[in-house]
Design a protein around this motif. Structure first.
Motif, PDB file in Angstrom:
ATOM      1  N   LYS A 169       1.240  15.062  -7.804  1.00 26.96           N
ATOM      2  CA  LYS A 169       1.397  13.633  -7.495  1.00 26.96           C
ATOM      3  C   LYS A 169       1.717  13.413  -6.025  1.00 26.96           C
ATOM      4  CE  LYS A 169       2.714  12.155 -12.117  1.00 26.96           C
ATOM      5  NZ  LYS A 169       3.786  11.693 -13.001  1.00 26.96           N
ATOM      6  N   ARG A 170       2.597  14.258  -5.462  1.00 32.25           N
ATOM      7  CA  ARG A 170       2.920  14.128  -4.035  1.00 32.25           C
ATOM      8  C   ARG A 170       1.689  14.377  -3.169  1.00 32.25           C
ATOM      9  NH1 ARG A 170       7.428  17.354  -5.341  1.00 32.25           N
ATOM     10  NH2 ARG A 170       6.416  19.096  -4.284  1.00 32.25           N
ATOM     11  N   GLY A 217      -4.123  10.180  -0.466  1.00 38.82           N
ATOM     12  CA  GLY A 217      -4.474   8.756  -0.544  1.00 38.82           C
ATOM     13  C   GLY A 217      -4.035   8.009   0.706  1.00 38.82           C
ATOM     14  N   LYS A 218      -2.849   8.338   1.197  1.00 39.31           N
ATOM     15  CA  LYS A 218      -2.343   7.694   2.421  1.00 39.31           C
ATOM     16  C   LYS A 218      -3.233   8.036   3.610  1.00 39.31           C
ATOM     17  CE  LYS A 218       1.627   7.990   5.477  1.00 39.31           C
ATOM     18  NZ  LYS A 218       2.867   8.718   5.719  1.00 39.31           N
ATOM     19  N   GLU A 262      -5.540   5.553   5.914  1.00 38.63           N
ATOM     20  CA  GLU A 262      -5.466   5.474   7.373  1.00 38.63           C
ATOM     21  C   GLU A 262      -6.843   5.682   7.995  1.00 38.63           C
ATOM     22  OE1 GLU A 262      -2.619   8.414   8.496  1.00 38.63           O
ATOM     23  OE2 GLU A 262      -0.901   7.243   7.809  1.00 38.63           O
ATOM     24  N   ARG A 263      -7.598   6.633   7.458  1.00 37.21           N
ATOM     25  CA  ARG A 263      -8.932   6.925   7.982  1.00 37.21           C
ATOM     26  C   ARG A 263      -9.859   5.737   7.779  1.00 37.21           C
ATOM     27  NH1 ARG A 263     -11.790   9.321  11.678  1.00 37.21           N
ATOM     28  NH2 ARG A 263     -13.713  10.236  10.927  1.00 37.21           N
ATOM     29  N   ILE A 264      -9.803   5.115   6.602  1.00 33.29           N
ATOM     30  CA  ILE A 264     -10.634   3.934   6.339  1.00 33.29           C
ATOM     31  C   ILE A 264     -10.237   2.802   7.278  1.00 33.29           C
ATOM     32  CG2 ILE A 264     -11.086   2.108   4.632  1.00 33.29           C
ATOM     33  CD1 ILE A 264     -10.960   4.321   2.481  1.00 33.29           C
ATOM     34  N   GLY A 265      -8.936   2.634   7.497  1.00 30.14           N
ATOM     35  CA  GLY A 265      -8.467   1.613   8.444  1.00 30.14           C
ATOM     36  C   GLY A 265      -8.973   1.883   9.849  1.00 30.14           C
ATOM     37  N   ASP A 266      -8.949   3.141  10.283  1.00 30.79           N
ATOM     38  CA  ASP A 266      -9.450   3.490  11.616  1.00 30.79           C
ATOM     39  C   ASP A 266     -10.948   3.194  11.736  1.00 30.79           C
ATOM     40  OD1 ASP A 266      -6.946   4.340  12.353  1.00 30.79           O
ATOM     41  OD2 ASP A 266      -7.379   6.492  12.149  1.00 30.79           O
ATOM     42  N   ILE A 267     -11.706   3.561  10.697  1.00 30.81           N
ATOM     43  CA  ILE A 267     -13.149   3.325  10.726  1.00 30.81           C
ATOM     44  C   ILE A 267     -13.442   1.828  10.802  1.00 30.81           C
ATOM     45  CG2 ILE A 267     -15.254   3.490   9.324  1.00 30.81           C
ATOM     46  CD1 ILE A 267     -14.217   6.247   8.380  1.00 30.81           C
ATOM     47  N   GLN A 268     -12.721   1.048   9.993  1.00 29.11           N
ATOM     48  CA  GLN A 268     -12.932  -0.403  10.015  1.00 29.11           C
ATOM     49  C   GLN A 268     -12.554  -0.982  11.380  1.00 29.11           C
ATOM     50  OE1 GLN A 268     -10.697  -1.816   6.673  1.00 29.11           O
ATOM     51  NE2 GLN A 268     -12.348  -1.384   5.210  1.00 29.11           N
ATOM     52  N   PHE A 269     -11.464  -0.476  11.979  1.00 25.35           N
ATOM     53  CA  PHE A 269     -11.054  -0.946  13.303  1.00 25.35           C
ATOM     54  C   PHE A 269     -12.142  -0.682  14.326  1.00 25.35           C
ATOM     55  CE2 PHE A 269      -9.291   0.262  17.438  1.00 25.35           C
ATOM     56  CZ  PHE A 269      -8.755  -0.948  17.827  1.00 25.35           C
ATOM     57  N   TRP A 270     -12.677   0.515  14.354  1.00 23.81           N
ATOM     58  CA  TRP A 270     -13.699   0.862  15.338  1.00 23.81           C
ATOM     59  C   TRP A 270     -15.002   0.104  15.069  1.00 23.81           C
ATOM     60  CZ3 TRP A 270     -12.440   2.508  19.763  1.00 23.81           C
ATOM     61  CH2 TRP A 270     -11.317   3.325  19.920  1.00 23.81           C
ATOM     62  N   LYS A 271     -15.299  -0.128  13.803  1.00 25.78           N
ATOM     63  CA  LYS A 271     -16.506  -0.888  13.470  1.00 25.78           C
ATOM     64  C   LYS A 271     -16.387  -2.322  13.983  1.00 25.78           C
ATOM     65  CE  LYS A 271     -19.413  -2.030   9.521  1.00 25.78           C
ATOM     66  NZ  LYS A 271     -19.569  -1.948   8.058  1.00 25.78           N
TER      67      LYS A 271
END
Length: 136
Positions: free
Chosen positions: A84-85, A91-92, A96-105
């Motif tokens: 679980k940890r 997941g975290k 973060e990676r999805i957030g970075d990709i969306q930011f750069w896009k």
């Protein structure tokens, strides 16, 4: 009445009158099964010791089994917690990676929108018209 050493009746407790030997003749054991039934192979004390030993051994085996079961349950819980940890950490990081990709896009789209169209086409045309290899 006794005269000297002579006896009128044989002595019932005498060794010479035992069932095994009568007048130096061996008598076969006719009642062997009955005699063996009287003298059992194990005494009650032997049975008690054997039962106590078996009880203690089974208690040790039961205790070891319980300990093994508890260790297995503990290891399953530890593995589940670790899983679980790890999943939460992964997941975290993916978030973060999805957030970075969306930011750069979004940043790239904003740059393309804010960049003047004439300059973009001009720069692109110059690059296409320029020879790949320049000879000195």
């Amino acid at each position: 009445m006794q005269v000297g050493n002579a006896q009128s009746l044989p002595d019932p407790l005498s060794y010479s009158n035992s069932l095994g030997q009568l007048d130096n003749v061996k008598v076969p054991p006719v009642f062997a099964a009955a005699r063996n039934a009287l003298y059992t192979r194990y005494t009650p004390n032997d049975w008690s010791k054997s039962n106590q030993s078996n009880y203690l051994m089974s208690d040790r085996v039961r205790t070891a089994g319980e300990r093994l079961r508890m260790d297995t349950v503990r290891m399953c819980r530890e593995t589940d917690d670790k899983t679980k940890r790890t999943q939460a950490d992964v997941g975290k990081r993916l978030g973060e990676r999805i957030g970075d990709i969306q930011f750069w896009k979004v940043s790239m789209n904003n740059e393309l929108v804010s960049y003047p169209k004439d300059t973009l086409w001009k720069t692109l045309g110059e690059r296409l018209n320029r020879p790949i290899f320049t000879y000195p």
